[in-house]
Design an enzyme around this catalytic site. Structure first.
Site, PDB file in Angstrom:
ATOM      1  N   HIS A  77       0.874  -1.184   0.000  1.00  0.00           N
ATOM      2  CA  HIS A  77       0.000   0.000   0.000  1.00  0.00           C
ATOM      3  C   HIS A  77       0.907   1.228   0.000  1.00  0.00           C
ATOM      4  O   HIS A  77       2.023   1.181   0.528  1.00  0.00           O
ATOM      5  CB  HIS A  77      -0.824   0.087   1.285  1.00  0.00           C
ATOM      6  CG  HIS A  77      -1.860  -0.971   1.469  1.00  0.00           C
ATOM      7  ND1 HIS A  77      -1.678  -2.056   2.265  1.00  0.00           N
ATOM      8  CD2 HIS A  77      -3.114  -1.083   0.977  1.00  0.00           C
ATOM      9  CE1 HIS A  77      -2.764  -2.807   2.259  1.00  0.00           C
ATOM     10  NE2 HIS A  77      -3.658  -2.243   1.484  1.00  0.00           N
ATOM     11  N   ASP A  80       1.861   1.924   3.576  1.00  0.00           N
ATOM     12  CA  ASP A  80       2.686   0.937   4.302  1.00  0.00           C
ATOM     13  C   ASP A  80       4.115   1.442   4.400  1.00  0.00           C
ATOM     14  O   ASP A  80       4.862   1.060   5.308  1.00  0.00           O
ATOM     15  CB  ASP A  80       2.747  -0.411   3.563  1.00  0.00           C
ATOM     16  CG  ASP A  80       1.429  -1.149   3.552  1.00  0.00           C
ATOM     17  OD1 ASP A  80       0.573  -0.847   4.396  1.00  0.00           O
ATOM     18  OD2 ASP A  80       1.263  -2.036   2.682  1.00  0.00           O
TER      19      ASP A  80
HETATM   20  C1  GLO Z   1      -8.438  -6.624   3.363  1.00  0.00           C
HETATM   21  C2  GLO Z   1      -7.903  -6.766   2.033  1.00  0.00           C
HETATM   22  C3  GLO Z   1      -6.637  -6.002   1.848  1.00  0.00           C
HETATM   23  C4  GLO Z   1      -6.399  -5.761   0.388  1.00  0.00           C
HETATM   24  C5  GLO Z   1      -5.334  -4.745   0.189  1.00  0.00           C
HETATM   25  C6  GLO Z   1      -5.018  -4.562  -1.261  1.00  0.00           C
HETATM   26  O1  GLO Z   1      -9.288  -7.348   3.791  1.00  0.00           O
HETATM   27  O2  GLO Z   1      -7.721  -8.114   1.720  1.00  0.00           O
HETATM   28  O3  GLO Z   1      -5.546  -6.661   2.426  1.00  0.00           O
HETATM   29  O4  GLO Z   1      -6.074  -6.950  -0.259  1.00  0.00           O
HETATM   30  O5  GLO Z   1      -5.785  -3.536   0.727  1.00  0.00           O
HETATM   31  O6  GLO Z   1      -5.708  -3.536  -1.823  1.00  0.00           O
END
Ligand code: GLO
Ligand code: MG
Ligand code: MG
Length: 412
Positions: A77, A80
Site C-alpha cells: 500500500h 505501508d
Molecule cells: C483486506 C484486504 C486487503 C487488500 C489490500 C489490497 O481485507 O484483503 O488486504 O487486499 O488492501 O488492496
C-alpha cells in the site's frame, strides 16, 4: 516435557520446521509468480480486540527476508511505506528511491501497488464521500499510487474500497456514491495512460477487490460479481483497463464457492490478480495462510486455474497469526505458506494428468448414447450409471490430496 527457556525457543522452532520436511528451495519458489505483501509481513497481530504481539518491521527487512525465502515479488500500500503526510512530497521520492535500491540489491521486483482508502480518518465517509474535497483527495491518492507503481516497475494496481459503504442507512444515495467511486478510478486510469506514455511502459492492470463484510456494516460492492457489473456499468471511462483481484477468503466469507466466483471472473476475461489465503464461511476476515483450513477446496481452485492458463500473480494476502513471533513470521509462516501453495499447485498438475479422472470426465461428456432427447425418462436412464462418476472423481481428488493414490492406505 521440560520447560524450554526463551533463549532455546527459536532453535526448537527451527529444528521442528526442518523436521517437517517438504520444503522447496528458494530457487524453486522463485519460479512462481508469488508476491509477498509488505503489510502481511509487517502485520503486528493487532485488531479491534487485540493489542499488537510483534515489533514493527520496515520494508528493508521485509524485502531482504522475502529474498532469502525465495519470494520473488513484493507488493505494498502507499501508506505501508510512506507516511500519509509525505505522500506526493520530496520525501516520497526519497523513500521510493530507497525501495528501488532494496529491491535491486535483493533481486526482487515490485509487482503491485495499492492505495490505502480505509484506515485514515479522511476515509471515515469513504473515498467517495459527499464532500468534493474528500473525493479530490481520493483522486490525488490513486493518481499518486499509479505514479509510484510506474517508478517501482509494477504491472498491477489493486483497489480494495474497504470503506465504500456505511453503518447507518439513508444518509447517502448509493447510485451517487458509485458514480463518485468510478470517478476516482477514471482519474487513476487517465493518469496511468499519461505516465505510461511518458515512460514508454505499458499501462497498469487496475484490479478491484471485493470483500463482503468489514470495515463498514453495509458494503456497496461486496462481491466480485458486483464488481464485474460495476466494471461494465458504463460508469468507467476505461473498462478495458479494469479487472479483478478476487481474494479467496473474501468469496468464501459470504458463503459462496470461491472456485465458482473465479470461474465467473475467468469467463469475463477479468481474472487478473489473486489474493491467496484461507479461512471459514460466514466469519470475519481471519486471513489464515493458504491451505491451512480448506486444502481440498484449494486443490480444486488450482485445478481450475491451471486448466484455464491463469498466469497472473498469487499474492500472499494473509496475516501470520498473533501467536507467531517476529522470528516465526519468516522462519515458519511465509516459507510454509509458499510451500503448501507449490505442493497444491503440483498436485493440481497431477489431477489434470490423472488417467482415472481423465477417463471419467471424458465418459461423462460422451454420455450414454443416442436417445430421444424429448423423452426425459429415456435421457435419464441412458446416463444413470455414468453419473456415479461424479462421486468417484471426488474420491480420486481426495486420494491425490492425501497421497492415497500412491498406495498409502489406512487400516485398523
Ligand atoms: C483486506 C484486504 C486487503 C487488500 C489490500 C489490497 O481485507 O484483503 O488486504 O487486499 O488492501 O488492496
Ligand atoms: Mg486482499
Ligand atoms: Mg482478507
Amino acid at each position: 516435557m521440560n520447560p524450554v527457556p526463551p533463549r532455546q525457543q527459536q532453535a526448537l522452532v527451527a529444528r521442528l520446521m526442518q523436521a517437517c520436511g517438504g520444503a522447496h528451495s528458494p530457487q524453486a519458489r522463485r519460479k512462481y509468480f508469488i508476491s509477498g505483501p509488505q503489510w502481511a509481513a509487517a502485520y503486528q497481530g493487532q485488531a479491534l480486540f487485540h493489542a499488537p504481539t510483534r515489533e514493527p518491521v520496515g520494508f528493508e527487512e521485509v524485502i531482504r527476508r522475502y529474498a532469502e525465502i525465495g519470494i520473488g515479488y513484493w507488493t505494498t500500500h502507499d501508506t505501508d511505506v510512506i507516511p500519509t503526510s509525505a505522500l506526493g512530497t520530496d520525501q516520497q521520492g526519497e523513500i521510493v528511491a530507497r525501495i528501488r535500491q532494496a529491491l535491486d540489491e535483493n533481486g526482487l521486483r515490485c509487482s503491485m501497488v495499492t492505495t490505502e482508502t480505509f484506515y485514515h480518518a479522511v476515509w471515515a465517509a469513504s473515498p467517495a464521500a459527499e464532500s468534493a474535497s474528500v473525493r479530490d483527495y481520493a483522486a490525488f491518492r490513486v493518481r499518486n499510487t499509479v505514479e509510484i507503481g510506474h517508478e517501482l516497475g509494477a504491472q498491477y494496481a489493486v483497489y480494495w474500497p474497504g470503506s465504500l459503504g456505511y453503518y447507518v442507512q439513508g444518509a447517502i444515495d448509493e447510485t451517487e456514491t458509485l458514480q463518485w467511486y468510478a470517478a476516482a478510478l477514471n482519474a487513476a486510469c487517465e493518469r496511468d495512460i499519461e505516465v505510461a506514455a511518458k515512460k514508454g511502459r505499458p499501462t497498469l492492470k487496475h484490479c478491484l477487490e471485493a470483500k463482503p463484510f468489514e470495515p463498514q456494516a453495509e458494503i456497496l460492492l461486496p462481491t466480485s460479481d458486483a464488481m464485474l457489473a460495476f466494471i461494465s456499468s458504463g460508469l468507467l471511462t476505461h473498462p478495458e483497463m479494469v479487472g479483478l483481484n478476487p481474494e479467496y477468503l473474501h468469496e468464501l466469507m459470504w458463503g459462496s464457492a470461491p472456485r465458482a466466483a473465479l470461474a465467473r471472473a475467468l469467463v469475463c476475461g477479468k481474472l487478473w490478480h489473486f489474493d491467496i489465503n484461507d479461512g471459514y464461511r460466514l466469519k470475519h476476515d481471519v486471513d489464515i495462510a493458504v491451505g491451512l483450513v480448506n486444502p481440498l477446496d484449494w486443490l480444486n481452485v488450482l485445478v481450475l486455474l491451471r486448466s484455464h492458463g491463469y498466469n497472473g500473480p498469487f499474492n500472499l494476502d494473509y496475516k501470520p497469526p498473533r501467536t507467531t513471533s517476529n522470528y516465526g513470521v519468516f522462519a515458519v509462516s511465509f516459507p510454509s505458506a509458499v510451500d503448501r501453495f507449490i505442493t497444491l499447485w503440483e498436485m493440481a498438475g497431477e489431477v489434470l494428468a490423472d488417467p482415472i479422472i481423465h477417463e471419467a470426465t471424458e465418459a461423462l461428456k460422451a454420455g450414454g448414447g443416442p436417445v430421444d432427447t424429448r423423452d426425459a425418462e429415456a435421457v435419464a436412464a441412458s446416463n444413470r450409471e455414468l453419473l456415479t462418476l461424479h462421486e468417484l472423481i471426488a474420491h480420486r481428488l481426495v486420494q491425490i490430496l492425501l497421497g492415497l493414490h500412491r498406495g498409502r492406505s489406512y487400516s485398523v
